[in-house]
Scaffold this active site. Structure first.
Site, PDB file in Angstrom:
ATOM      1  N   SER A   1      52.200  20.706  57.364  1.00  0.00           N
ATOM      2  CA  SER A   1      51.778  21.605  56.611  1.00  0.00           C
ATOM      3  C   SER A   1      50.396  21.675  55.731  1.00  0.00           C
ATOM      4  O   SER A   1      49.946  20.457  55.473  1.00  0.00           O
ATOM      5  CB  SER A   1      52.850  21.808  55.469  1.00  0.00           C
ATOM      6  OG  SER A   1      54.104  21.710  56.112  1.00  0.00           O
TER       7      SER A   1
ATOM      8  N   ASP B   1      62.406  23.658  48.099  1.00  0.00           N
ATOM      9  CA  ASP B   1      62.970  24.788  48.675  1.00  0.00           C
ATOM     10  C   ASP B   1      64.155  25.416  48.314  1.00  0.00           C
ATOM     11  O   ASP B   1      64.383  26.746  48.287  1.00  0.00           O
ATOM     12  CB  ASP B   1      62.707  24.762  50.206  1.00  0.00           C
ATOM     13  CG  ASP B   1      61.282  24.639  50.604  1.00  0.00           C
ATOM     14  OD1 ASP B   1      60.591  24.835  49.845  1.00  0.00           O
ATOM     15  OD2 ASP B   1      61.235  24.414  51.799  1.00  0.00           O
TER      16      ASP B   1
END
Lengths: 422, 189
Positions: free
Chosen positions: A220, A245
């Site tokens: 990422s 998340d």
């Protein structure tokens, strides 16, 4: 990635399966140990949110398909039957209909995140292009899904959008007849749109798998836009990112539920509760909100073919973005000039969306034209030049450096937190 | 894979003058070409099945009785799933359609090329821009600046011969295939 090592499973069944098909090793590697940059913010949750939306759409869509009838004589009534007679039909349909909007909200935020932090730059070009393909597949799926209730906006939206292809010289009309399976939008059109609306989400799922696979190769991006230098710059995906998340998903679902339960038709158009009538065009055809910026671009060009090319070009230009942006610096944090133009682009997208909802005349046509010109100016002229002209701010040496050295060259107050045991 | 298709030796072009290599290239090309033709012919039924079916094509012609339509009135009939505008034009409307300078038109066409009998104008009622149905059939509808039809979607104006005069549409309203079967009856298609 580098520090990953083969996990030892205690459960003998898991062990037995894993030595023959290493799915547990793979899951452990990609979703347990997978190193995430420690400085990602909540904007990085929108990929997970979009993924959850795809699952919700497939699940609700599957049960809705068991009640829906793709025939022009009964399609509208079958949707009303879902709303009135089918157990929880109203809930499933509203979850599905508003889910499309939520999916686009999540994906648009996800895309602007990528634009702001330069997530499309090397080595993530293919990852980004897969994302553009996901957007195209979503748009096709959403458009065909909107046709299925066979209301006035369904019919006339389908008519206007399929007629776009008639703009191409010579092949245009045969293509439109082929898309329709007749001489107008009619039963064969509805049937094939239903078949494709069922198929495309699985194509979308395949693209999402590739998108994720490509992500896990490069890792990422992060708000600083610099690569992690080692384990001190990353945290394992689980529990740090799963929890973060997960929290973001819950907050997003609350927002989503507010629409489903308190304003289920706010994002729709009332004309779609009028059954389709091929002889009467609604006075003002508007697509769903998530298409409005592109619809504004379509109408801004006074030539039919030109409008169609500009509309598709507005998406194609995104695929070329990794090569149009010549700056080596990823994150907007270190690009003081581009950062301002980023926000102008974001405002431009909103203005185009608003102009797309207004009648294409007078001042709104002018606004749409200026907005369209700016959109292409941003990608085709500004970005290639800015990479050469702009002087970026100095980058920190590593992700944890500004935190550990108590400030450094970036404003690090937001990141100041005690370091975990590395 | 590479080992089996290029066994050691053939890759080095053992045959004199590279003859073996060119024969192999030819075989690759020929196999590829036959394969491509085979794939194309296998794919065609899938693609063509999406074209209009026989029953859709069979509904392609209808008869329309014009007797009840008075001068100045218009009717809309459905043909091939599309609206067809039949307008009984007044002398004034015919005059307007005939006196236009063809050089000014975006899609130049003389009025008498668009009608079989001057009092009857028959056109497909679908805007050539993006397929909306223009207004102008009912007495209360706006007829645009040229007394014909006005498309509300994106503002195209058509005249009394169904020709595009203003707005984004690129072409005139399409004149369908038709023939008068008697003085007051017409067959479309």
């Amino acid at each position: 990635m580098a520090q990953a090592h083969a996990p030892q499973f205690k459960n003998p069944v898991v062990k037995w399966i894993d030595s023959r098909l290493p799915i547990f090793t793979m899951l452990d590697h990609e979703y347990n140990q997978y190193p995430m940059p420690r400085n990602v913010n909540y904007l990085w949750a929108f990929g997970a949110i979009a993924g959850i939306m795809l699952v919700i759409m497939i699940a609700t869509g599957l049960v809705l398909a068991m009640q829906y009838a793709a025939n022009t004589h009964i399609a509208f009534e079958s949707v009303e039957r879902i709303m009135r007679d089918v157990n929880y039909g109203w809930l499933l349909r509203y979850v599905h209909a508003n889910g499309a909007s939520m999916f686009f909200i999540a994906v648009y935020i996800h895309m602007f995140r990528g634009l702001y932090y330069g997530s499309y730059k090397a080595p993530r070009e293919i990852l980004w292009i897969l994302g553009v393909l996901i957007l195209l597949a979503m748009m096709a799926t959403a458009f065909m899904g909107y046709v299925l209730p066979w209301g006035q906006m369904s019919f006339w939206g389908a008519t206007v959008i399929t007629n776009l292809f008639s703009a191409f010289p010579l092949v245009g009309d045969p293509i439109v007849t082929w898309l329709w399976g007749g001489f107008s939008v009619d039963n064969p059109t509805l049937n094939r749109f239903f078949a494709l609306h069922f198929l495309l989400p699985f194509v979308l799922l395949g693209l999402v798998v590739l998108h994720t696979a490509a992500l896990h190769v490069s890792g990422s991006n992060n708000p600083l836009g610099i690569d992690p230098k080692g384990p001190q710059d990353t945290v394992p995906f689980n529990p740090y990112v799963t929890v973060k998340d997960g929290f973001a998903v819950v907050v997003f679902l609350i927002f989503y539920a507010a629409f489903v339960f308190f304003a289920p038709n706010y994002l729709g158009h009332p004309d779609n509760y009028i059954p389709a009538n091929p002889l009467v065009t609604p006075a003002h055809i508007v697509p769903e909100w998530y298409f409005l910026p592109f619809y504004a671009i379509l109408r801004a060009i006074p030539d039919k073919l030109g409008g169609v090319l500009a509309m598709f070009g507005a998406i194609a230009v995104l695929a070329a973005l990794p090569w149009l942006d010549t700056s080596k610096v990823r994150s907007c944090k270190f690009r003081p000039i581009y950062r301002q133009f980023f926000w102008i682009l974001a405002i431009d997208a909103l203005v185009l969306g608003y102009a797309g909802a207004m009648p294409a005349e007078g001042v709104w046509l002018l606004v749409a034209r200026i907005g369209t010109a700016y959109y292409f100016f941003h990608f085709l002229i500004l970005l290639p030049l800015l990479g050469k002209l702009e002087r970026p701010l100095p980058l920190p040496a590593s992700i944890c450096e500004p935190v550990l050295k108590g400030g450094g060259r970036v404003a690090a107050g937001a990141h100041a937190k005690p370091m975990e045991k590395a | 894979m590479a080992q089996t298709t290029h066994p050691p030796g053939t890759g080095a072009h053992a045959a004199p003058g590279g003859e073996g290599a060119s024969r192999r290239d030819f075989l690759y090309l020929a196999t590829g070409a036959v394969g491509a033709v085979g794939v194309a012919s296998a794919v065609w039924p899938f693609i063509d099945s999406m074209n209009p079916a026989a029953d859709t094509l069979a509904l392609a012609s209808i008869d329309v009785d014009l007797a009840p339509v008075q001068e100045g009135q218009a009717i809309t009939v459905t043909w091939r799933g599309k609206p067809v505008f039949v307008r009984h034009r007044t002398a004034k409307e015919i005059e307007e359609a005939r006196t236009v300078n063809l050089g000014e038109l975006r899609d130049p066409a003389a009025d008498d090329a668009r009608v079989k009998k001057p009092e009857w104008l028959i056109v497909i009622g679908i805007c050539t821009h993006l397929g909306c149905v223009p207004l102008g059939q009912k007495p209360t509808d706006p007829r645009g600046e040229f007394d014909g039809w006005f498309c509300p979607c994106h503002g195209s104006h058509y005249d009394t011969a169904g020709r595009i005069r203003k707005g984004p549409a690129p072409a005139n309203l399409v004149v369908p295939q038709y023939a008068f079967t008697s003085d007051t009856a017409v067959r479309l298609g």
